[in-house]
Design an enzyme around this catalytic site. Structure first.
Site, short mmCIF file in Angstrom:
data_model
loop_
_atom_site.label_atom_id
_atom_site.label_comp_id
_atom_site.label_asym_id
_atom_site.label_seq_id
_atom_site.Cartn_x
_atom_site.Cartn_y
_atom_site.Cartn_z
N GLY A 48 -1.56 -4.19 6.61
CA GLY A 48 -0.92 -4.49 5.17
C GLY A 48 0.45 -4.77 5.53
N THR A 49 1.11 -5.45 4.42
CA THR A 49 2.69 -5.81 4.30
C THR A 49 3.32 -4.33 4.40
OG1 THR A 49 2.81 -5.71 1.89
CG2 THR A 49 2.18 -7.76 2.86
N MET A 50 4.70 -4.77 4.65
CA MET A 50 5.51 -3.44 4.43
C MET A 50 5.47 -2.72 3.05
SD MET A 50 7.69 -3.80 6.93
CE MET A 50 9.18 -3.00 6.67
N SER A 105 3.00 -0.84 2.18
CA SER A 105 1.37 -0.61 1.66
C SER A 105 0.94 0.64 2.21
CB SER A 105 0.84 -1.79 2.44
OG SER A 105 0.66 -1.65 3.67
N GLY A 106 1.68 1.49 2.73
CA GLY A 106 1.22 3.01 3.07
C GLY A 106 0.45 3.13 4.53
N GLU A 159 2.23 0.63 13.83
CA GLU A 159 2.84 -0.51 14.39
C GLU A 159 2.21 -1.34 15.44
OE1 GLU A 159 5.30 -1.46 12.55
OE2 GLU A 159 5.88 0.58 11.82
N GLN A 185 1.16 -4.36 15.54
CA GLN A 185 1.35 -5.65 15.78
C GLN A 185 2.18 -5.71 16.85
OE1 GLN A 185 2.59 -3.59 13.07
NE2 GLN A 185 4.90 -3.79 12.91
N CYS A 214 3.59 -7.15 -4.96
CA CYS A 214 4.71 -8.02 -4.54
C CYS A 214 5.95 -7.14 -5.14
CB CYS A 214 4.56 -9.33 -5.26
SG CYS A 214 6.09 -10.41 -5.21
N HIS A 250 6.49 -15.68 -4.22
CA HIS A 250 7.77 -15.11 -3.94
C HIS A 250 8.30 -15.40 -2.87
CE1 HIS A 250 6.96 -13.94 -8.36
NE2 HIS A 250 8.22 -14.38 -8.57
#
Length: 196
Positions: A9-11, A13-14, A86, A88, A143, A183
């Protein structure tokens, strides 16, 4: 049969909250887990998984010297699950070693992390998790600028979008925003000034 999971998930996102919640649920039932995280992430401190809402948990830091397969194999008690924050930031070797933990030691591994960086490129750990994971799941958030699903990360410096630079720059809300594709390509600069 154990499986390798990748939950991305993106930043915001839990992801870290989910790790701590899953660990709590297992441990409350007397089932030991191992929480691990990249040693690169030093926002709180090395070897700690922490969420933006204040939840924290100790973790085994993974650096370039740790052989994760041997580490898990040599544990005195077989864990019910391994949880990775983390992910990634992990290397190709780390991901293949975790796949071996699943296949050879029959221990489920749940890896959580970002899929893509601020330039919309895959991280090394994410690339190999996408290739090797038995199950892939998106953890969703919205977003920063609208109500669309956030799929990208916008890096900022002093309220200005940044699209070039080193792939890894540790930071939180002060440096990164979860955004939709629209965005990411064209952030609302006026709204950025208001919220920063």
């Amino acid at each position: 049969m154990a499986k390798l999971y990748f939950k991305y998930g993106t930043m915001n996102s839990g992801k870290s909250i989910e790790i701590l919640k899953v660990a709590h649920n297992y441990e409350e039932q007397g089932k030991p887990v191992v929480i691990m995280t990249s040693a690169i992430d030093n926002r709180d401190e090395i070897g700690v998984v922490s969420s933006r809402i204040g939840m924290r948990g100790q973790a085994v830091p993974i650096d370039e010297t740790l052989d994760v397969f041997d580490y898990v194999r040599q544990l005195s008690q077989k864990p019910f699950c391994i949880l990775i924050d983390e992910a990634q930031f992990l290397s190709k070797k780390n991901i293949y070693d975790f796949a071996r933990v699943v296949d050879e030691l029959d221990v489920p591994v749940m890896a959580f992390g970002l899929k893509n960086d601020f330039q919309n490129e895959l991280f090394e750990g994410s690339r190999y998790l996408l290739l090797l994971a038995d199950k892939i799941e998106e953890i969703k958030t919205i977003c920063w600028f609208c109500s669309q699903k956030a799929t990208m990360v916008l890096r900022t410096e002093n309220g200005t979008p940044v699209y070039e630079g080193s792939q890894i720059q540790i930071g939180g809300n002060e440096s990164y925003l979860p955004v939709c594709r629209k965005h990411w390509l064209k952030p609302d600069l006026e709204k950025m000034k208001e919220i920063r």
